[in-house]
Motif scaffolding. Structure first.
Motif, PDB file in Angstrom:
ATOM      1  N   ASN A  58       1.012   3.941  -4.223  1.00 34.32           N
ATOM      2  CA  ASN A  58       0.192   5.130  -4.445  1.00 34.32           C
ATOM      3  C   ASN A  58      -1.148   4.714  -5.050  1.00 34.32           C
ATOM      4  O   ASN A  58      -1.197   4.021  -6.050  1.00 34.32           O
ATOM      5  CB  ASN A  58       0.922   6.092  -5.383  1.00 34.32           C
ATOM      6  CG  ASN A  58       0.232   7.431  -5.471  1.00 34.32           C
ATOM      7  OD1 ASN A  58      -0.522   7.813  -4.591  1.00 34.32           O
ATOM      8  ND2 ASN A  58       0.491   8.153  -6.544  1.00 34.32           N
ATOM      9  N   GLY A  59      -2.231   5.108  -4.416  1.00 34.81           N
ATOM     10  CA  GLY A  59      -3.566   4.790  -4.897  1.00 34.81           C
ATOM     11  C   GLY A  59      -4.167   3.521  -4.314  1.00 34.81           C
ATOM     12  O   GLY A  59      -5.336   3.249  -4.527  1.00 34.81           O
ATOM     13  N   ALA A  60      -3.369   2.733  -3.591  1.00 35.58           N
ATOM     14  CA  ALA A  60      -3.898   1.511  -2.986  1.00 35.58           C
ATOM     15  C   ALA A  60      -4.706   1.866  -1.737  1.00 35.58           C
ATOM     16  O   ALA A  60      -4.411   2.845  -1.052  1.00 35.58           O
ATOM     17  CB  ALA A  60      -2.763   0.559  -2.609  1.00 35.58           C
ATOM     18  N   LEU A  61      -5.709   1.075  -1.466  1.00 34.70           N
ATOM     19  CA  LEU A  61      -6.418   1.196  -0.203  1.00 34.70           C
ATOM     20  C   LEU A  61      -5.659   0.374   0.829  1.00 34.70           C
ATOM     21  O   LEU A  61      -4.951  -0.571   0.487  1.00 34.70           O
ATOM     22  CB  LEU A  61      -7.848   0.689  -0.346  1.00 34.70           C
ATOM     23  CG  LEU A  61      -8.720   1.424  -1.361  1.00 34.70           C
ATOM     24  CD1 LEU A  61     -10.089   0.768  -1.441  1.00 34.70           C
ATOM     25  CD2 LEU A  61      -8.832   2.893  -1.013  1.00 34.70           C
ATOM     26  N   ALA A  62      -5.806   0.716   2.096  1.00 36.69           N
ATOM     27  CA  ALA A  62      -5.064  -0.007   3.129  1.00 36.69           C
ATOM     28  C   ALA A  62      -5.878  -0.109   4.402  1.00 36.69           C
ATOM     29  O   ALA A  62      -6.657   0.784   4.735  1.00 36.69           O
ATOM     30  CB  ALA A  62      -3.746   0.690   3.416  1.00 36.69           C
ATOM     31  N   GLN A  75      -2.198  -3.608   2.390  1.00 35.40           N
ATOM     32  CA  GLN A  75      -2.611  -2.827   1.239  1.00 35.40           C
ATOM     33  C   GLN A  75      -3.459  -3.676   0.292  1.00 35.40           C
ATOM     34  O   GLN A  75      -3.237  -4.883   0.160  1.00 35.40           O
ATOM     35  CB  GLN A  75      -1.385  -2.318   0.470  1.00 35.40           C
ATOM     36  CG  GLN A  75      -0.565  -1.341   1.310  1.00 35.40           C
ATOM     37  CD  GLN A  75       0.594  -0.814   0.529  1.00 35.40           C
ATOM     38  OE1 GLN A  75       0.422   0.116  -0.245  1.00 35.40           O
ATOM     39  NE2 GLN A  75       1.756  -1.405   0.714  1.00 35.40           N
ATOM     40  N   HIS A  76      -4.403  -3.022  -0.352  1.00 34.53           N
ATOM     41  CA  HIS A  76      -5.305  -3.668  -1.299  1.00 34.53           C
ATOM     42  C   HIS A  76      -5.210  -2.912  -2.611  1.00 34.53           C
ATOM     43  O   HIS A  76      -5.564  -1.733  -2.665  1.00 34.53           O
ATOM     44  CB  HIS A  76      -6.752  -3.653  -0.795  1.00 34.53           C
ATOM     45  CG  HIS A  76      -6.906  -4.192   0.586  1.00 34.53           C
ATOM     46  ND1 HIS A  76      -6.997  -5.545   0.849  1.00 34.53           N
ATOM     47  CD2 HIS A  76      -6.959  -3.576   1.788  1.00 34.53           C
ATOM     48  CE1 HIS A  76      -7.117  -5.724   2.153  1.00 34.53           C
ATOM     49  NE2 HIS A  76      -7.093  -4.541   2.746  1.00 34.53           N
ATOM     50  N   LEU A  77      -4.726  -3.576  -3.647  1.00 38.08           N
ATOM     51  CA  LEU A  77      -4.648  -2.934  -4.951  1.00 38.08           C
ATOM     52  C   LEU A  77      -6.021  -2.921  -5.585  1.00 38.08           C
ATOM     53  O   LEU A  77      -6.730  -3.921  -5.584  1.00 38.08           O
ATOM     54  CB  LEU A  77      -3.650  -3.673  -5.842  1.00 38.08           C
ATOM     55  CG  LEU A  77      -2.232  -3.735  -5.299  1.00 38.08           C
ATOM     56  CD1 LEU A  77      -1.342  -4.505  -6.258  1.00 38.08           C
ATOM     57  CD2 LEU A  77      -1.679  -2.334  -5.070  1.00 38.08           C
TER      58      LEU A  77
END
Length: 79
Positions: A58-62, A75-77
């Motif tokens: 939740n909240g990660a970019l992908a 996914q990119h934290l």
């Protein structure tokens, strides 16, 4: 209309084992609801409640890639 998808570049719709309605398929319902957004929409995605469950942070970019019936999510934290 509420601006929820203003920054979206695509939409992922999770897979379900629920049957289609006689007058409207699930894919047709998604098209009817989201087709005017002008975004790519992937249906039958596996992020949630049906096996294979692919966890998403939740909240990660992908980044989502879908080529020749195969997909990949990276996914990119964000700190």
């Amino acid at each position: 209309m509420a601006g929820w998808f203003d920054a979206a570049t695509g939409i992922l719709i999770g897979r379900t084992d629920a049957p289609d309605a006689p007058e409207l398929t699930q894919a047709g319902a998604v098209q009817r609801a989201l087709g005017d957004l002008g975004l790519p929409v992937l249906i039958d995605f596996d992020p949630g409640h049906q096996p294979l469950q692919i966890p998403l942070v939740n909240g990660a970019l992908a980044d989502v890639e879908f080529v020749d019936e195969r997909g990949r999510i990276t996914q990119h934290l964000v700190p």
